[in-house]
Motif scaffolding. Structure first.
Motif, PDB file in Angstrom:
ATOM      1  N   MET A  66     -43.861 -40.154 -86.690  1.00 61.63           N
ATOM      2  CA  MET A  66     -45.481 -40.093 -86.450  1.00 61.63           C
ATOM      3  C   MET A  66     -45.699 -41.548 -86.497  1.00 61.63           C
ATOM      4  SD  MET A  66     -46.262 -39.203 -90.789  1.00 61.63           S
ATOM      5  CE  MET A  66     -48.035 -37.964 -89.926  1.00 61.63           C
ATOM      6  N   GLU A  67     -45.780 -41.749 -85.209  1.00 60.63           N
ATOM      7  CA  GLU A  67     -46.247 -42.748 -84.460  1.00 60.63           C
ATOM      8  C   GLU A  67     -47.658 -42.026 -83.552  1.00 60.63           C
ATOM      9  OE1 GLU A  67     -42.805 -42.276 -82.391  1.00 60.63           O
ATOM     10  OE2 GLU A  67     -42.212 -43.380 -84.478  1.00 60.63           O
ATOM     11  N   LYS A  68     -47.492 -40.853 -83.010  1.00 65.06           N
ATOM     12  CA  LYS A  68     -48.724 -40.272 -82.204  1.00 65.06           C
ATOM     13  C   LYS A  68     -49.278 -39.119 -82.302  1.00 65.06           C
ATOM     14  CE  LYS A  68     -46.350 -41.932 -77.967  1.00 65.06           C
ATOM     15  NZ  LYS A  68     -45.941 -41.305 -76.898  1.00 65.06           N
ATOM     16  N   PRO A  69     -50.695 -38.921 -83.010  1.00 64.23           N
ATOM     17  CA  PRO A  69     -51.020 -37.743 -83.088  1.00 64.23           C
ATOM     18  C   PRO A  69     -50.282 -36.141 -82.862  1.00 64.23           C
ATOM     19  CG  PRO A  69     -52.607 -38.425 -81.818  1.00 64.23           C
ATOM     20  CD  PRO A  69     -51.111 -39.596 -82.713  1.00 64.23           C
ATOM     21  N   LEU A  70     -49.564 -36.559 -82.294  1.00 67.90           N
ATOM     22  CA  LEU A  70     -48.860 -34.803 -81.420  1.00 67.90           C
ATOM     23  C   LEU A  70     -47.826 -34.458 -81.718  1.00 67.90           C
ATOM     24  CD1 LEU A  70     -49.957 -37.256 -77.881  1.00 67.90           C
ATOM     25  CD2 LEU A  70     -51.106 -35.537 -78.612  1.00 67.90           C
ATOM     26  N   THR A  71     -47.713 -32.860 -81.110  1.00 69.95           N
ATOM     27  CA  THR A  71     -46.120 -32.527 -81.451  1.00 69.95           C
ATOM     28  C   THR A  71     -45.742 -33.251 -81.491  1.00 69.95           C
ATOM     29  OG1 THR A  71     -47.674 -29.832 -81.977  1.00 69.95           O
ATOM     30  CG2 THR A  71     -45.386 -30.483 -81.340  1.00 69.95           C
ATOM     31  N   GLN A  72     -44.328 -33.598 -81.818  1.00 75.42           N
ATOM     32  CA  GLN A  72     -42.712 -33.899 -81.558  1.00 75.42           C
ATOM     33  C   GLN A  72     -41.649 -33.561 -81.683  1.00 75.42           C
ATOM     34  OE1 GLN A  72     -43.049 -38.689 -82.167  1.00 75.42           O
ATOM     35  NE2 GLN A  72     -45.219 -38.994 -82.741  1.00 75.42           N
ATOM     36  N   HIS A  73     -40.698 -33.839 -81.509  1.00 74.93           N
ATOM     37  CA  HIS A  73     -39.401 -34.350 -82.263  1.00 74.93           C
ATOM     38  C   HIS A  73     -39.088 -35.349 -82.807  1.00 74.93           C
ATOM     39  CE1 HIS A  73     -35.017 -32.960 -82.937  1.00 74.93           C
ATOM     40  NE2 HIS A  73     -35.786 -32.047 -83.739  1.00 74.93           N
ATOM     41  N   ILE A  74     -38.904 -35.982 -84.487  1.00 75.32           N
ATOM     42  CA  ILE A  74     -38.991 -36.760 -84.949  1.00 75.32           C
ATOM     43  C   ILE A  74     -36.987 -36.532 -84.412  1.00 75.32           C
ATOM     44  CG2 ILE A  74     -38.714 -37.464 -86.378  1.00 75.32           C
ATOM     45  CD1 ILE A  74     -41.038 -37.742 -85.508  1.00 75.32           C
ATOM     46  N   SER A  75     -36.565 -37.671 -83.817  1.00 74.06           N
ATOM     47  CA  SER A  75     -34.765 -38.082 -83.564  1.00 74.06           C
ATOM     48  C   SER A  75     -34.382 -39.485 -83.719  1.00 74.06           C
ATOM     49  CB  SER A  75     -34.408 -37.093 -82.275  1.00 74.06           C
ATOM     50  OG  SER A  75     -35.055 -37.950 -81.521  1.00 74.06           O
ATOM     51  N   PHE A  76     -33.211 -39.746 -83.785  1.00 74.87           N
ATOM     52  CA  PHE A  76     -32.828 -40.493 -84.105  1.00 74.87           C
ATOM     53  C   PHE A  76     -32.081 -41.388 -82.365  1.00 74.87           C
ATOM     54  CE2 PHE A  76     -31.207 -39.161 -87.620  1.00 74.87           C
ATOM     55  CZ  PHE A  76     -31.628 -40.789 -88.825  1.00 74.87           C
ATOM     56  N   ASN A  77     -33.199 -41.065 -81.594  1.00 78.07           N
ATOM     57  CA  ASN A  77     -32.470 -40.900 -80.169  1.00 78.07           C
ATOM     58  C   ASN A  77     -33.046 -42.891 -79.378  1.00 78.07           C
ATOM     59  OD1 ASN A  77     -32.083 -38.740 -79.494  1.00 78.07           O
ATOM     60  ND2 ASN A  77     -32.964 -37.845 -78.982  1.00 78.07           N
ATOM     61  N   ARG A  78     -33.890 -43.333 -80.139  1.00 78.76           N
ATOM     62  CA  ARG A  78     -33.946 -44.979 -79.736  1.00 78.76           C
ATOM     63  C   ARG A  78     -34.149 -45.195 -80.947  1.00 78.76           C
ATOM     64  NH1 ARG A  78     -38.492 -46.051 -82.943  1.00 78.76           N
ATOM     65  NH2 ARG A  78     -39.804 -44.873 -82.949  1.00 78.76           N
ATOM     66  N   PRO A  79     -33.590 -46.907 -80.731  1.00 76.66           N
ATOM     67  CA  PRO A  79     -33.095 -47.761 -81.827  1.00 76.66           C
ATOM     68  C   PRO A  79     -35.018 -47.927 -82.819  1.00 76.66           C
ATOM     69  CG  PRO A  79     -33.268 -49.179 -79.817  1.00 76.66           C
ATOM     70  CD  PRO A  79     -33.169 -48.057 -79.952  1.00 76.66           C
ATOM     71  N   LYS A  93     -42.726 -56.767 -82.304  1.00 78.56           N
ATOM     72  CA  LYS A  93     -43.245 -56.216 -81.243  1.00 78.56           C
ATOM     73  C   LYS A  93     -43.361 -55.393 -80.736  1.00 78.56           C
ATOM     74  CE  LYS A  93     -43.720 -61.011 -81.312  1.00 78.56           C
ATOM     75  NZ  LYS A  93     -44.874 -61.410 -81.669  1.00 78.56           N
ATOM     76  N   ASP A  94     -42.612 -54.126 -80.511  1.00 81.72           N
ATOM     77  CA  ASP A  94     -42.186 -52.723 -80.387  1.00 81.72           C
ATOM     78  C   ASP A  94     -43.831 -52.223 -80.623  1.00 81.72           C
ATOM     79  OD1 ASP A  94     -40.223 -53.373 -78.715  1.00 81.72           O
ATOM     80  OD2 ASP A  94     -38.592 -52.815 -80.481  1.00 81.72           O
ATOM     81  N   TYR A  95     -44.006 -51.851 -82.613  1.00 76.83           N
ATOM     82  CA  TYR A  95     -44.926 -51.863 -83.100  1.00 76.83           C
ATOM     83  C   TYR A  95     -45.828 -52.447 -82.707  1.00 76.83           C
ATOM     84  CZ  TYR A  95     -47.511 -49.828 -86.823  1.00 76.83           C
ATOM     85  OH  TYR A  95     -47.999 -49.038 -87.597  1.00 76.83           O
ATOM     86  N   GLU A  96     -46.055 -53.121 -82.639  1.00 71.35           N
ATOM     87  CA  GLU A  96     -47.406 -54.057 -81.929  1.00 71.35           C
ATOM     88  C   GLU A  96     -48.054 -54.096 -80.397  1.00 71.35           C
ATOM     89  OE1 GLU A  96     -48.408 -58.609 -84.809  1.00 71.35           O
ATOM     90  OE2 GLU A  96     -47.178 -58.639 -82.646  1.00 71.35           O
ATOM     91  N   ARG A  97     -46.663 -53.034 -79.627  1.00 69.39           N
ATOM     92  CA  ARG A  97     -46.661 -52.902 -78.512  1.00 69.39           C
ATOM     93  C   ARG A  97     -47.663 -51.853 -78.484  1.00 69.39           C
ATOM     94  NH1 ARG A  97     -42.309 -53.577 -76.490  1.00 69.39           N
ATOM     95  NH2 ARG A  97     -42.027 -55.635 -76.528  1.00 69.39           N
ATOM     96  N   VAL A  98     -47.461 -51.137 -79.266  1.00 71.79           N
ATOM     97  CA  VAL A  98     -48.262 -49.975 -79.151  1.00 71.79           C
ATOM     98  C   VAL A  98     -49.728 -49.454 -80.314  1.00 71.79           C
ATOM     99  CG1 VAL A  98     -46.267 -48.944 -78.541  1.00 71.79           C
ATOM    100  CG2 VAL A  98     -46.151 -48.662 -80.719  1.00 71.79           C
ATOM    101  N   GLY A  99     -50.374 -50.691 -80.709  1.00 70.72           N
ATOM    102  CA  GLY A  99     -51.170 -50.710 -81.995  1.00 70.72           C
ATOM    103  C   GLY A  99     -50.743 -50.485 -83.104  1.00 70.72           C
TER     104      GLY A  99
END
Length: 423
Positions: free
Chosen positions: A1-14, A19-25
């Motif tokens: 739920m990082e973006k308010p857009l339709t998206q498929h939730i998967s394990f495709n990234r760690p 710092k990663d989280y802060e980088r996207v707000g």
């Protein structure tokens, strides 16, 4: 739920590090909260109409508003209910394994709104990967100054702990969770008093579901009007919808609240696998009533699903196909519920095992027509208002609806003394 857009939730990234989280707000919303009066945060969440995503669908801000903001209290508590043991449900696991800091930030926002000074993540024992990631995220948050005393020189302090449960379904009920957290037998409490007044260790407490809390950072960053605009139905925001069963693409998707059932099944889950036909689905986990072909156009929001005779629940759908025995299907569910009864009240303790034995007898070809009357009686006597908590009434939802929509399958088992799917 990082973006308010339709998206498929998967394990495709760690999973995100801090710092990663802060980088996207990440943590912008919490930093904003520290500059606002707590009552304003509660009012914003109430105005947004964010409903609890654990199944009850109660207005989150209204729930917070019941916490007393004056008085001499030793502590106030904020608890994330991550005891995800509803069969067919896996949305909270994906959130915690993909972005644990979003859960932590949501907890911080909720804790600040009620002025809680202690918070817990009550985690299902089997979610070992989530436990490792949450441990790391909590340590990172402390190191960055988002947890502890006098956070960012605001005068507000919050301590956070990870508590791993021992593995009982009843701990998903918030007062049973509180008893377990206190080291007691995990049985539900009588209400009132409600946890908002007298919860953990007798202090004011809020328990929110993981997905509910993960909605808070984008909501606070963008405001109630933006949050409401995301929906296609009668309820606000987006929802994590899951589908399991013999579909081509089982999975989990973030979609606008109110997405039609047929769209979820066909466009996102890819329709039924070759050789399988759709017969019905439990729309919100194992403790919801079946929806069938006639309900394909139902909008998957709380009010619309209720009007169709079921509950949105967790929003994670279990599909029944034409090659799976509905008697065996519901027998498997009732076996689970019978095992997971806490044993506190007689109807649940005795009624669920009896129900499970009747279904087993029918499935094995030893049933009689009278068994269908007994099952219908159990659906009434174990329904709402007859038990201490909602476990048994929830267990009766798939049973009462399978008797309604697939009664012929039960009658065939009894007439021919066998399960047609096993012979």
């Amino acid at each position: 739920m990082e973006k308010p857009l339709t998206q498929h939730i998967s394990f495709n990234r760690p999973a995100f590090h801090l710092k990663d989280y802060e980088r996207v707000g990440g943590y912008e919303a919490f930093r904003k909260c520290l500059t606002l009066p707590p009552a304003e945060i509660t009012a914003l969440v109430q105005e947004s109409d964010l409903k609890g995503r654990g199944g009850a669908g109660f207005n989150t801000g209204m729930k917070w508003s019941f916490v007393p903001m004056t008085g001499d209290y030793r502590h106030k508590y904020l608890i994330a209910n991550a005891d995800e043991m509803e069969p067919g449900t896996f949305k909270d696991r994906m959130l915690m394994e993909g972005n644990p800091h979003q859960l932590l930030e949501g907890m911080m926002i909720a804790a600040y709104a009620i002025q809680a000074d202690i918070s817990y993540v009550f985690l299902r024992w089997a979610y070992r990967k989530a436990a490792r990631l949450l441990d790391r995220a909590i340590a990172e948050a402390y190191e960055a100054g988002y947890l502890g005393s006098n956070i960012r020189k605001s005068g507000y302090g919050l301590e956070m702990y990870l508590h791993t449960g021992v593995g009982r379904y009843i701990c998903g009920e918030e007062t049973a969770l509180l008893n377990a957290l206190e080291g007691k037998r995990a049985t539900p409490r009588s209400k009132p008093p409600f946890p908002q007044i007298s919860g953990l260790f007798g202090q004011p407490t809020i328990v929110n579901n993981v997905e509910t809390l993960c909605n808070l950072p984008p909501l606070l960053n963008n405001g109630p009007d933006w949050y409401k605009s995301l929906s296609r139905g009668q309820d606000a925001g987006t929802k994590l919808y899951g589908v399991s069963g013999h579909v081509k693409k089982p999975g989990l998707w973030e979609l606008p609240m109110g997405t039609p059932m047929e769209e979820l099944l066909q466009d996102y889950a890819g329709g039924m696998q070759d050789g399988y036909q759709f017969r019905g689905a439990l729309p919100g986990g194992a403790s919801t009533d079946f929806l069938v072909h006639q309900h394909m156009s139902v909008a998957l929001d709380y009010q619309s699903v209720a009007a169709a005779g079921s509950r949105l629940g967790t929003g994670t759908m279990i599909v029944l196909d034409d090659r799976t025995c509905p008697v065996g299907f519901v027998h498997n569910l009732e076996h689970f519920f019978a095992q997971e009864s806490c044993g506190w009240c007689t109807p649940c303790r005795e009624g669920l095992p009896w129900t499970e034995k009747i279904l087993h007898s029918i499935e094995e070809g030893r049933g009689s027509p009278y068994d269908l009357e007994l099952l219908s009686t159990h659906c009434q006597q174990l329904g709402p208002g007859h038990t201490f908590c909602a476990l048994a009434p929830g267990a009766m939802e798939p049973l009462q609806s399978v008797l309604k929509y697939f009664r012929e399958d039960f009658e065939n088992h009894i007439t021919y003394h066998r399960c047609p799917w096993r012979h």
